[in-house]
Every structure is written in C-alpha cells, then in structure tokens.
Write a protein that holds these residues in place. Structure first.
Motif, PDB file in Angstrom:
ATOM      1  N   GLY A 323     -33.343-147.741  46.920  1.00 53.62           N
ATOM      2  CA  GLY A 323     -33.372-146.540  47.695  1.00 53.62           C
ATOM      3  C   GLY A 323     -34.363-146.865  49.106  1.00 53.62           C
ATOM      4  O   GLY A 323     -34.077-146.358  50.204  1.00 53.62           O
ATOM      5  N   VAL A 324     -35.736-147.308  48.669  1.00 55.71           N
ATOM      6  CA  VAL A 324     -36.778-147.244  49.658  1.00 55.71           C
ATOM      7  C   VAL A 324     -36.265-148.242  50.959  1.00 55.71           C
ATOM      8  O   VAL A 324     -36.328-147.942  52.017  1.00 55.71           O
ATOM      9  CB  VAL A 324     -37.964-148.144  49.172  1.00 55.71           C
ATOM     10  CG1 VAL A 324     -38.924-148.115  50.129  1.00 55.71           C
ATOM     11  CG2 VAL A 324     -38.613-146.787  48.171  1.00 55.71           C
ATOM     12  N   VAL A 325     -35.509-149.432  50.392  1.00 56.48           N
ATOM     13  CA  VAL A 325     -35.173-150.398  51.451  1.00 56.48           C
ATOM     14  C   VAL A 325     -33.765-150.163  52.259  1.00 56.48           C
ATOM     15  O   VAL A 325     -33.898-149.984  53.398  1.00 56.48           O
ATOM     16  CB  VAL A 325     -34.648-151.942  50.794  1.00 56.48           C
ATOM     17  CG1 VAL A 325     -34.096-152.763  51.444  1.00 56.48           C
ATOM     18  CG2 VAL A 325     -35.945-152.499  50.108  1.00 56.48           C
ATOM     19  N   SER A 326     -33.083-149.230  51.651  1.00 54.14           N
ATOM     20  CA  SER A 326     -32.028-148.365  52.227  1.00 54.14           C
ATOM     21  C   SER A 326     -32.428-147.458  53.466  1.00 54.14           C
ATOM     22  O   SER A 326     -32.033-147.740  54.707  1.00 54.14           O
ATOM     23  CB  SER A 326     -31.184-147.962  51.308  1.00 54.14           C
ATOM     24  OG  SER A 326     -30.344-148.613  50.505  1.00 54.14           O
ATOM     25  N   VAL A 327     -33.463-146.670  53.111  1.00 54.39           N
ATOM     26  CA  VAL A 327     -33.897-145.680  54.027  1.00 54.39           C
ATOM     27  C   VAL A 327     -34.461-146.441  55.287  1.00 54.39           C
ATOM     28  O   VAL A 327     -34.392-146.246  56.283  1.00 54.39           O
ATOM     29  CB  VAL A 327     -34.962-144.803  53.401  1.00 54.39           C
ATOM     30  CG1 VAL A 327     -35.679-144.015  54.451  1.00 54.39           C
ATOM     31  CG2 VAL A 327     -34.381-143.723  52.398  1.00 54.39           C
ATOM     32  N   LEU A 328     -35.436-147.399  54.939  1.00 58.99           N
ATOM     33  CA  LEU A 328     -36.381-148.092  55.916  1.00 58.99           C
ATOM     34  C   LEU A 328     -35.342-149.028  56.778  1.00 58.99           C
ATOM     35  O   LEU A 328     -35.504-149.068  57.894  1.00 58.99           O
ATOM     36  CB  LEU A 328     -37.313-149.129  55.052  1.00 58.99           C
ATOM     37  CG  LEU A 328     -38.586-148.500  54.708  1.00 58.99           C
ATOM     38  CD1 LEU A 328     -39.319-149.686  53.825  1.00 58.99           C
ATOM     39  CD2 LEU A 328     -39.255-147.511  55.448  1.00 58.99           C
TER      40      LEU A 328
END
Length: 496
Positions: A323-328
């Motif tokens: 999720g973090v990588v997707s948002v960034l």
C-alpha cells in the motif's frame, strides 16, 4: 512610449496564449483553480477511496474469514471475486443511467449502495450471504470506477484534467493502504476470528461522508448542455473557471452537442463506426490493466506470502508495504504525466510490469522453499521485493494513465455508456482472474502462475505499442474532433 510598448507586449502575449490554448497546446503556466473544483474532486474521489478500501480489505479479512465461515478454495475465490463481478455490472448500469439522469444523482445512489453493502458484509452469517453482499458492494465499486473519472473530467478545466482525474487513482491506492493498515491494527488490538467483521464494516463511514458532500455539489456543465440546461451549465463554469474562458468553453460544448440540422439530429440517435472503434480501444486499454495480474497481488498478497513461509502477522504487516509503495508511486506517476504524456507512460508501465512478473516467477521457481528444514525467509522477502517493484510500474505508470484515458477517449454523447462498457470489461477480466487464481495457485504453483501472467503481459505490450493514443494538451471537444477524423471512414450504424 515605454508604457505603450509594454501594453503591446502584454497584448501580444495574451493573444498568443489564447491561440495556443485554442489549438490545444499544453500551457506553460498553470491556470489558478477555483476552490470549488478542489472540493468537488476530494468529495467525488471518496468513491475511489471506497473502491480501494473494499478491494484491499479482503486481503487481510480472508485470513480470519476462512475459519469463521469455513471457506474452501472455491468459496474463497467466490467471496473475493463476487465484488468484482458486481462491479462489472455496476459500471455498465451506472454508465447508462449517468447519461440519462446525471453524474451527480448516480454518485449519490452509489454512496447508499456502499453503505448498505459494507454493513451487509460485516454482518453476513455464512459464506452465501457474504458472497451476496460482496456482489451488492461491487455494484457501488464498479459504478464509482466508471462515473467518478467522467464527473471530474467534465467539470474541471481541461489543462488540469490530468491532475484531478488521476486523483481518483491516488484515492484508490490510498484506500488500499488504509485497508492494509487497519487490518493489521484491528488484528493487533482486538484479534480473534470475528476481527474481519470490523475490517469490513468501517467502510460505511466514508460512504456516508460522500453522500452528504455530493448533496451540495452541482452536476457537470457538459451534462447540463446535453439536456438543454444552459443556464445551469454557465453557472457551473463560472464557479469553476477563470471568467474570461467561460463563454468560449460553453460555446464549444454547445457546438459539440447541438444538432445543426435534421439529418444531424437523426445521426445523434445512432452510434457511428468511429465511436465503436473508440469503445473497442477503451476496452483494450481497460483490460490490459487487469491482465497484468495486479489484483492477484493486491487481494492475495498475504496468502501468497504465507505460502512462502511467513507467519500471519508478518504477512499482514508486509502487505502494508504494498500500500505504501502504491501511494508513493501514484504521486510519482501524476508528476510524470505532466511531463511525458499518456502514451510513453502506458508503454513503460506495461513493459515494466511484464518484466517484473517474469522475475517473480524466476524467484519462486529457482530459490528453494526451505533451508535446513525451516522456511526460506530470504526467498519470501525477495518475492515481496519483486511485488513492490511490480507495483512501482503498475501504480506509477499503468494504472493512472488507464483511468485518465478512459475519461478522455469517448465523445460526450456516449461518454457515460462507453466508460461503463470499458470498466465492465475491465472488471469481468478482473473477476475471471480473481476467481481462478486460488485454483491456479493450487494447480500449477506460484511460479507458473506468474509466468502465465507474464505471457499475457507480452501480448498487452504489443497492443499498447500499436494502439495507445496520446491525449495530452487537448480539451475533450478537441479530442472528439481528432478521433472522429482519425476513425470515421464508414457510415453510421443503428444503436444496439
């Protein structure tokens, strides 16, 4: 004299800027956006947040639901994919009603469906009721996927369309991140077999906020013009634009909609060949996004990581990295869109995703599952790293461009229906993959599953290279003229 020269310079500068804008050239300076546009974008894209949350939350909930609802591999696939099946029909239905009743009214109904479906899933007593309510929830997911980008694309200034439409993708991945984080937090605080009910139920809160917010927002100026409500269209343009552009844009919209004569009026009741070709192009672009296998990673990441030897808590926490990588990377993708355009990013995203699928498949195939009788955690973390790199290409390039193109490709008269059809095919592809993946994983293993997706990805890359259009720097009306000229070479055919 100096003052006169300065005035002449400014006049030429304004004239040149206007000519460039009318020609569809990208503007070097950003036009200030009225505050109402930002409010509209945030409230409308809550549908994207719900889309992301409801698709992402199942990844963690399945770990607890399997025991509580006694799920088999088949019912696991049905619980996960029933939302996708519902979203396919939701997109088709919402697209048709959006053209008739308005974008705003449909989004209001979708918010109610989100609330009802979330509560139903949270209280489902068995697998059959869970599948039913996930299908109902899917109607809202698909409707939001089809209509929210159209609503935003039609209401924001054309030179900022890329920025606000891709906000939908940012909200989708943010919703998935919220789902992964809340899954881990709820499990840590409460735990137990019924934890999944809280995970699914809290989605009704943003749905309520979206419903209340949409009550105070207008419909789009283009929909108002389609239905002869020119005063309301002008009012929306005046509230969302610099005043000096309002009359010209309203005239362009009216010109694109209004019949010039009786023959043209009859033609408005048919779908031309060039429109059908655009719909086929939109379907292809929409399906490619799902054929990359993105949702096997988003839905089944904890399950896959567990199969590599990770524990339940470790798998849940590791999934938060997705999720973090997707948002960034969605932020990165939005910034790159303003610099490189749609077509280059679409090609980079598709080819990058395919390459990473091959790499993940190789890691699964060549690295041993265990070392000295213990799970090979190095293999687990390398597979997770491969997933994260896959998401860099998917969320940083492929997904934002897909949603933006689907909001831009279609002519105004069929925009709602055409977007609905494209999202319908996208979600039917998603449904097929989501339903079959647990069975595929059980039959051929993790490595061969990724190799199969990679083979499909190669075909998708060829399609992108041959067919992907560039829409950067043009208004929706200019794009309509461009595509009509490009594809219109045969007579009109009746509406099916």
């Amino acid at each position: 004299m100096a003052l006169l020269k300065d005035n002449n310079y400014r006049e030429r500068r304004v004239t040149n800027s206007t000519i460039n804008e009318q020609a569809g050239a990208p503007r070097t300076a950003k036009t200030p956006v009225e505050p109402l546009v930002k409010v509209i974008a945030v409230i409308a894209t809550l549908g994207g947040l719900l889309f992301g949350y409801d698709t992402g939350v199942i990844a963690g909930a399945l770990l607890f639901m399997k025991t509580d609802l006694h799920l088999t591999p088949l019912t696991t696939g049905l619980v996960t994919s029933s939302l996708i099946l519902g979203s396919a029909f939701g997109a088709m239905t919402a697209g048709r009603f959006a053209d008739r009743l308005g974008r705003k009214k449909v989004i209001l109904v979708l918010a109610i469906i989100f609330m009802f479906g979330s509560l139903g899933c949270a209280m489902a007593p068995n697998a059959h009721m869970m599948i039913f309510f996930r299908f109902i929830l899917g109607l809202g997911v698909g409707g939001a996927a089809a209509i929210v980008p159209v609503y935003i694309a039609e209401i924001v200034p054309s030179n900022r369309r890329w920025q606000f439409v891709t906000l939908q993708e940012l909200m989708i991945v943010s919703g998935q991140l919220v789902a992964y984080t809340s899954n881990a937090a709820i499990n840590e605080v409460w735990g137990g077999e019924t934890t999944w009910r809280w995970m699914l139920g809290i989605a009704c809160v943003p749905a309520l906020i979206m419903w209340v917010g949409m009550l105070f927002l207008p419909d789009t100026p283009r929909w108002y013009v389609m239905h002869g409500r020119f005063r309301e269209a002008r009012d929306v343009l005046e509230r969302t634009r610099n005043s000096r552009y309002v009359e010209r844009e309203l005239a362009d919209i009216r010109k694109a909609v209004a019949p010039k004569d009786e023959r043209h009026s009859r033609r408005n009741k048919t779908i031309s060949t060039w429109m059908k070709r655009l719909v086929a192009l939109g379907i292809g672009i929409a399906m490619i996004q799902q054929l990359s296998g993105i949702n096997t990673i988003m839905f089944y990441a904890p399950t896959m990581l567990q199969s590599t030897g990770m524990g339940t808590n470790a798998a849940l926490i590791a999934t938060i990295c997705n999720g973090v990588v997707s948002v960034l990377m969605t932020f990165v993708g939005i910034m790159m869109l303003s610099r490189f355009g749609r077509r280059p990013l679409l090609m980079v995203g598709q080819m990058g995703c395919t390459a990473m699928l091959i790499i993940i498949g190789c890691l699964c195939y060549f690295l041993p599952e265990s070392v000295d009788g213990a799970p090979n955690l190095v293999r687990s973390w390398m597979i997770l790293g491969g997933m994260l790199l896959f998401l860099c290409f998917q969320q940083g390039a492929l997904s934002p461009v897909t949603w933006l193109l689907l909001s831009e490709l279609f002519p105004m008269r069929i925009r709602g229906r055409a977007t609905g059809i494209s999202v319908f095919m996208m979600q039917m592809t998603n449904f097929t993959i989501t339903l079959s993946f647990p069975l595929l994983l059980d039959a051929v293993g993790l490595s061969m599953s990724f190799f199969i997706f990679a083979a499909v990805g190669i075909a998708g890359a060829i399609f992108v290279v041959l067919c992907a259009p560039e829409t950067r720097g043009k208004s929706l009306e200019q794009l309509e003229k461009q595509f009509k000229k490009q594809f219109d070479d045969t007579p009109n055919t009746p509406v099916v």
